[in-house]
Design a protein around this motif. Structure first.
Motif, PDB file in Angstrom:
ATOM      1  N   UNK A 174      23.493  53.997  49.399  1.00 51.80           N
ATOM      2  CA  UNK A 174      23.951  52.837  48.388  1.00 51.80           C
ATOM      3  C   UNK A 174      25.068  52.995  47.707  1.00 51.80           C
ATOM      4  N   UNK A 175      25.199  52.148  47.000  1.00 47.19           N
ATOM      5  CA  UNK A 175      26.239  51.606  46.316  1.00 47.19           C
ATOM      6  C   UNK A 175      26.159  51.430  44.622  1.00 47.19           C
ATOM      7  N   UNK A 176      26.534  51.437  44.289  1.00 50.56           N
ATOM      8  CA  UNK A 176      27.038  51.230  42.391  1.00 50.56           C
ATOM      9  C   UNK A 176      27.992  50.271  42.577  1.00 50.56           C
ATOM     10  N   UNK A 177      27.222  48.848  42.377  1.00 47.57           N
ATOM     11  CA  UNK A 177      28.842  47.844  42.159  1.00 47.57           C
ATOM     12  C   UNK A 177      28.879  47.923  40.423  1.00 47.57           C
ATOM     13  N   UNK A 178      30.992  47.435  40.505  1.00 42.94           N
ATOM     14  CA  UNK A 178      30.914  47.104  39.055  1.00 42.94           C
ATOM     15  C   UNK A 178      32.330  46.384  39.819  1.00 42.94           C
ATOM     16  N   UNK A 179      32.033  45.321  38.536  1.00 42.24           N
ATOM     17  CA  UNK A 179      33.568  44.877  38.095  1.00 42.24           C
ATOM     18  C   UNK A 179      34.314  45.096  37.109  1.00 42.24           C
ATOM     19  N   UNK A 180      34.999  45.169  37.009  1.00 42.68           N
ATOM     20  CA  UNK A 180      36.126  45.233  35.880  1.00 42.68           C
ATOM     21  C   UNK A 180      37.228  43.781  35.809  1.00 42.68           C
ATOM     22  N   UNK A 181      37.888  43.405  34.351  1.00 44.55           N
ATOM     23  CA  UNK A 181      38.813  42.404  34.601  1.00 44.55           C
ATOM     24  C   UNK A 181      39.858  43.592  33.642  1.00 44.55           C
ATOM     25  N   UNK A 182      41.082  43.240  34.056  1.00 48.78           N
ATOM     26  CA  UNK A 182      42.109  43.651  33.416  1.00 48.78           C
ATOM     27  C   UNK A 182      43.445  43.811  34.310  1.00 48.78           C
ATOM     28  N   UNK A 183      44.082  44.939  34.594  1.00 50.86           N
ATOM     29  CA  UNK A 183      45.317  45.378  35.539  1.00 50.86           C
ATOM     30  C   UNK A 183      44.732  46.321  36.235  1.00 50.86           C
ATOM     31  N   UNK A 184      44.638  46.014  37.955  1.00 53.10           N
ATOM     32  CA  UNK A 184      44.364  46.434  39.326  1.00 53.10           C
ATOM     33  C   UNK A 184      44.294  48.290  39.070  1.00 53.10           C
ATOM     34  N   UNK A 185      45.797  48.768  38.860  1.00 45.16           N
ATOM     35  CA  UNK A 185      45.475  49.903  38.632  1.00 45.16           C
ATOM     36  C   UNK A 185      45.014  50.678  37.429  1.00 45.16           C
ATOM     37  N   UNK A 186      45.474  50.394  35.998  1.00 42.12           N
ATOM     38  CA  UNK A 186      44.554  50.456  35.042  1.00 42.12           C
ATOM     39  C   UNK A 186      43.152  50.978  35.420  1.00 42.12           C
ATOM     40  N   UNK A 187      42.576  49.818  35.716  1.00 41.65           N
ATOM     41  CA  UNK A 187      41.473  49.630  35.582  1.00 41.65           C
ATOM     42  C   UNK A 187      40.184  51.107  36.522  1.00 41.65           C
TER      43      UNK A 187
END
Length: 145
Positions: A76-89
């Motif tokens: 199973x997978x926990x899915x996450x979406x974050x907004x920002x600068x990719x490496x920092x996030x």
């Protein structure tokens, strides 16, 4: 050895190689998988609904791809979406999801996207991450066992 594995993805073919390697490790270690898509706010503005909707569709498709591959392995997978600068996030997500390993491809997007971003997201994560980062080359014949 690993309890929480973070798998950043941008939905590209290159990123899928990192995801596949991470899923194999999750299987071996009975680890929780955290799939992460970062919407790069440097290139996507939240000012227009259609732009936000497009970014969310791309994120959902990429994370569903990881979820489908994981389901085939019984994970199973926990899915996450974050907004920002990719490496920092990605680095921030390590603490947020208590990850003890990050698995990512050496290249995701290619072409102009890669040239516009000064430097590699993967390289920046490797330099800043407080945990181990397994990098998976995307060249043919470079499969991780």
């Amino acid at each position: 050895m690993y309890a929480n594995i973070l798998l950043p993805t941008d939905g590209s073919d290159g990123a899928r190689r990192g995801v596949d390697a991470g899923l194999r490790l999750a299987e071996e270690h009975d680890a929780t998988v955290h799939a992460l898509f970062v919407v790069d706010e440097r290139h996507v503005t939240r000012e227009y609904d259609h732009v936000v909707e497009d970014a969310e569709r791309r994120a959902e498709a990429a994370l569903d791809d990881v979820g489908g591959a994981a389901a085939e392995r019984g994970l199973s997978v926990e899915k996450h979406v974050r907004w920002g600068v990719p490496h920092a996030e990605i680095v921030a997500a390590i603490d947020a999801y208590d990850a003890d390993l990050v698995v990512m491809a050496t290249h995701g997007r290619t072409g102009l996207d890669r040239l516009v971003n000064l430097g590699s997201t993967t390289e920046r994560v490797v330099r800043a991450a407080p945990v181990q980062v397994l990098t998976v080359p995307v060249e043919r014949g470079s499969d991780v066992a």
